[in-house]
Scaffold this motif. Structure first.
Motif, PDB file in Angstrom:
ATOM      1  N   PHE A   3     -81.783  -5.892 -12.792  1.00 56.42           N
ATOM      2  CA  PHE A   3     -80.712  -6.843 -12.488  1.00 56.42           C
ATOM      3  C   PHE A   3     -79.690  -6.119 -11.618  1.00 56.42           C
ATOM      4  CE2 PHE A   3     -82.509  -7.478 -16.715  1.00 56.42           C
ATOM      5  CZ  PHE A   3     -83.134  -8.699 -16.511  1.00 56.42           C
ATOM      6  N   ARG A   4     -79.512  -6.625 -10.398  1.00 55.14           N
ATOM      7  CA  ARG A   4     -78.732  -5.888  -9.407  1.00 55.14           C
ATOM      8  C   ARG A   4     -77.474  -6.680  -9.026  1.00 55.14           C
ATOM      9  NH1 ARG A   4     -82.703  -2.979  -5.222  1.00 55.14           N
ATOM     10  NH2 ARG A   4     -82.726  -4.965  -4.123  1.00 55.14           N
ATOM     11  N   ILE A   5     -76.313  -6.041  -9.229  1.00 53.67           N
ATOM     12  CA  ILE A   5     -75.044  -6.679  -8.868  1.00 53.67           C
ATOM     13  C   ILE A   5     -74.223  -5.819  -7.915  1.00 53.67           C
ATOM     14  CG2 ILE A   5     -74.970  -8.001 -11.010  1.00 53.67           C
ATOM     15  CD1 ILE A   5     -72.921  -6.059 -12.108  1.00 53.67           C
ATOM     16  N   LEU A   6     -74.709  -4.639  -7.547  1.00 57.47           N
ATOM     17  CA  LEU A   6     -74.000  -3.783  -6.596  1.00 57.47           C
ATOM     18  C   LEU A   6     -74.363  -4.176  -5.174  1.00 57.47           C
ATOM     19  CD1 LEU A   6     -74.333  -0.330  -8.405  1.00 57.47           C
ATOM     20  CD2 LEU A   6     -72.450  -1.968  -8.487  1.00 57.47           C
ATOM     21  N   GLY A   7     -74.028  -5.393  -4.835  1.00 57.74           N
ATOM     22  CA  GLY A   7     -74.423  -6.062  -3.605  1.00 57.74           C
ATOM     23  C   GLY A   7     -74.675  -7.512  -3.969  1.00 57.74           C
ATOM     24  N   PRO A   8     -75.426  -8.258  -3.172  1.00 59.05           N
ATOM     25  CA  PRO A   8     -75.797  -9.615  -3.594  1.00 59.05           C
ATOM     26  C   PRO A   8     -76.508  -9.579  -4.947  1.00 59.05           C
ATOM     27  CG  PRO A   8     -76.357  -9.255  -1.287  1.00 59.05           C
ATOM     28  CD  PRO A   8     -75.940  -7.923  -1.825  1.00 59.05           C
ATOM     29  N   VAL A  28     -73.041 -16.053 -13.455  1.00 61.62           N
ATOM     30  CA  VAL A  28     -73.338 -15.977 -14.885  1.00 61.62           C
ATOM     31  C   VAL A  28     -74.113 -14.698 -15.191  1.00 61.62           C
ATOM     32  CG1 VAL A  28     -74.573 -17.070 -16.803  1.00 61.62           C
ATOM     33  CG2 VAL A  28     -73.275 -18.483 -15.180  1.00 61.62           C
ATOM     34  N   LEU A  29     -75.129 -14.413 -14.389  1.00 66.96           N
ATOM     35  CA  LEU A  29     -75.915 -13.199 -14.619  1.00 66.96           C
ATOM     36  C   LEU A  29     -75.052 -11.953 -14.467  1.00 66.96           C
ATOM     37  CD1 LEU A  29     -78.523 -11.719 -15.176  1.00 66.96           C
ATOM     38  CD2 LEU A  29     -79.059 -11.846 -12.729  1.00 66.96           C
ATOM     39  N   ALA A  30     -74.143 -11.944 -13.498  1.00 69.81           N
ATOM     40  CA  ALA A  30     -73.293 -10.769 -13.295  1.00 69.81           C
ATOM     41  C   ALA A  30     -72.472 -10.466 -14.540  1.00 69.81           C
ATOM     42  CB  ALA A  30     -72.382 -10.979 -12.091  1.00 69.81           C
ATOM     43  N   VAL A  31     -71.907 -11.498 -15.153  1.00 69.34           N
ATOM     44  CA  VAL A  31     -71.110 -11.296 -16.369  1.00 69.34           C
ATOM     45  C   VAL A  31     -71.994 -10.765 -17.492  1.00 69.34           C
ATOM     46  CG1 VAL A  31     -69.698 -12.408 -18.134  1.00 69.34           C
ATOM     47  CG2 VAL A  31     -69.436 -13.064 -15.720  1.00 69.34           C
ATOM     48  N   LEU A  32     -73.144 -11.403 -17.685  1.00 69.86           N
ATOM     49  CA  LEU A  32     -74.034 -10.983 -18.764  1.00 69.86           C
ATOM     50  C   LEU A  32     -74.583  -9.579 -18.508  1.00 69.86           C
ATOM     51  CD1 LEU A  32     -76.026 -14.291 -19.372  1.00 69.86           C
ATOM     52  CD2 LEU A  32     -74.007 -13.454 -20.590  1.00 69.86           C
ATOM     53  N   LEU A  48     -64.475 -16.678 -16.571  1.00 67.11           N
ATOM     54  CA  LEU A  48     -64.833 -15.750 -15.504  1.00 67.11           C
ATOM     55  C   LEU A  48     -65.563 -16.432 -14.355  1.00 67.11           C
ATOM     56  CD1 LEU A  48     -65.912 -12.689 -17.663  1.00 67.11           C
ATOM     57  CD2 LEU A  48     -63.909 -12.840 -16.177  1.00 67.11           C
ATOM     58  N   VAL A  49     -66.326 -17.456 -14.662  1.00 68.33           N
ATOM     59  CA  VAL A  49     -67.111 -18.130 -13.615  1.00 68.33           C
ATOM     60  C   VAL A  49     -66.298 -19.209 -12.916  1.00 68.33           C
ATOM     61  CG1 VAL A  49     -69.157 -19.540 -13.171  1.00 68.33           C
ATOM     62  CG2 VAL A  49     -69.309 -17.566 -14.700  1.00 68.33           C
ATOM     63  N   TRP A  50     -65.514 -19.973 -13.672  1.00 71.65           N
ATOM     64  CA  TRP A  50     -64.772 -21.099 -13.080  1.00 71.65           C
ATOM     65  C   TRP A  50     -63.268 -20.887 -12.993  1.00 71.65           C
ATOM     66  CZ3 TRP A  50     -69.288 -22.395 -15.805  1.00 71.65           C
ATOM     67  CH2 TRP A  50     -70.232 -23.124 -15.076  1.00 71.65           C
ATOM     68  N   LEU A 129     -71.456  -8.250  -6.047  1.00 73.29           N
ATOM     69  CA  LEU A 129     -71.539  -9.706  -6.149  1.00 73.29           C
ATOM     70  C   LEU A 129     -71.367 -10.392  -4.790  1.00 73.29           C
ATOM     71  CD1 LEU A 129     -70.977  -8.790  -9.114  1.00 73.29           C
ATOM     72  CD2 LEU A 129     -69.711 -10.899  -9.404  1.00 73.29           C
ATOM     73  N   ALA A 130     -71.727  -9.723  -3.724  1.00 77.45           N
ATOM     74  CA  ALA A 130     -71.499 -10.270  -2.387  1.00 77.45           C
ATOM     75  C   ALA A 130     -72.019 -11.699  -2.288  1.00 77.45           C
ATOM     76  CB  ALA A 130     -72.191  -9.395  -1.339  1.00 77.45           C
ATOM     77  N   GLY A 131     -71.125 -12.611  -1.902  1.00 79.19           N
ATOM     78  CA  GLY A 131     -71.490 -14.017  -1.790  1.00 79.19           C
ATOM     79  C   GLY A 131     -71.357 -14.788  -3.082  1.00 79.19           C
ATOM     80  N   ALA A 132     -71.048 -14.105  -4.178  1.00 77.43           N
ATOM     81  CA  ALA A 132     -70.936 -14.782  -5.466  1.00 77.43           C
ATOM     82  C   ALA A 132     -69.638 -14.410  -6.180  1.00 77.43           C
ATOM     83  CB  ALA A 132     -72.128 -14.442  -6.362  1.00 77.43           C
TER      84      ALA A 132
END
Length: 236
Positions: A3-8, A28-32, A48-50, A129-132
């Motif tokens: 699971f990769r969040i250091l970028g998109p 959602v995945l980034a938080v989890l 966190l999402v909204w 989280l680029a773009g998210a």
């Protein structure tokens, strides 16, 4: 699975190309992922999402996004009035980065320590989280990750200077100084590397630039260490 969040935000399965996620499921995945193995309450996920103004059907939307993640094979479980990512923290690039950087600090040989930091830094693919991104996620997750990333970069470059890799240090520091114009330690490192390379005029220009930047933008002078290095470079 990774699971990769250091970028998109991406999900990567062994033997397959990374799969980018749509914006909301990615958030959602980034938080989890950041809390891997620990349940995140639904209300916290919504915040966190909204943010402060979630849509009327935000809880239903969250369920839809969780279902989308599960359809991708992401092991999301419902637990304790929340959701958790049922994975090993080493499967999350951000958590692996923190672990590798922490272990690198304990490597006794300087060259091997520098290589260990390089392995941690290689996990970064761009802006987290680029773009998210969202404002709450930027404050809660992205900004701390970026601050840690910068600190590890500074530490790694400091080792380059000790190891005499001054040209490599200049190459690494030049874009970092442009990105972080108020970071005085980066300026100090760049001046040190340039002086070691015999590029005195460029080193002096780095000081003049930071002096103008700090005065114009913050109304302050460079710190004592920078001023001392500048005087040394001038030979006074």
């Amino acid at each position: 699975m990774e699971f990769r969040i250091l970028g998109p935000v991406e999900v990567r399965t062994p033997g397959a190309a990374p799969r980018a996620l749509r914006r909301k499921p990615g958030q959602v995945l980034a938080v989890l992922a950041a809390r891997c193995g620990k349940p995140v309450p639904v209300d916290r996920l919504l915040d966190l999402v909204w943010g402060d103004d979630p849509p009327p059907r935000a809880r239903k939307s969250l369920q839809v996004h969780v279902s989308a993640l599960r359809a991708e094979g992401v092991p999301v479980r419902h637990q304790d009035a929340g959701y958790l990512l049922a994975a090993d923290p080493d499967q999350v690039d951000a958590l692996r980065f923190r672990a590798l950087a922490a272990r690198a600090a304990d490597v006794p040989d300087l060259a091997e320590r520098r290589a260990a930091y390089a392995r941690a830094l290689d996990l970064w693919r761009g802006t987290p989280l680029a773009g998210a991104e969202s404002e709450p996620l930027r404050a809660w997750l992205c900004a701390p990750l970026e601050a840690h990333h910068l600190a590890v970069q500074e530490t790694a470059i400091g080792l380059d200077l000790v190891l005499g890799r001054n040209g490599e240090a200049v190459d690494a520091l030049t874009p970092l100084v442009a990105e972080h114009p108020f970071a005085e330690n980066l300026r100090y490192q760049l001046m040190t590397a340039l002086l070691a390379c015999g590029r005195r005029t460029e080193a002096l220009a780095v000081f003049q630039d930071v002096r103008r930047t700090l005065a114009d933008e913050l109304g302050v002078h460079p710190n004592t260490r920078l001023r001392a290095l500048y005087r040394d470079a001038l030979g006074v």
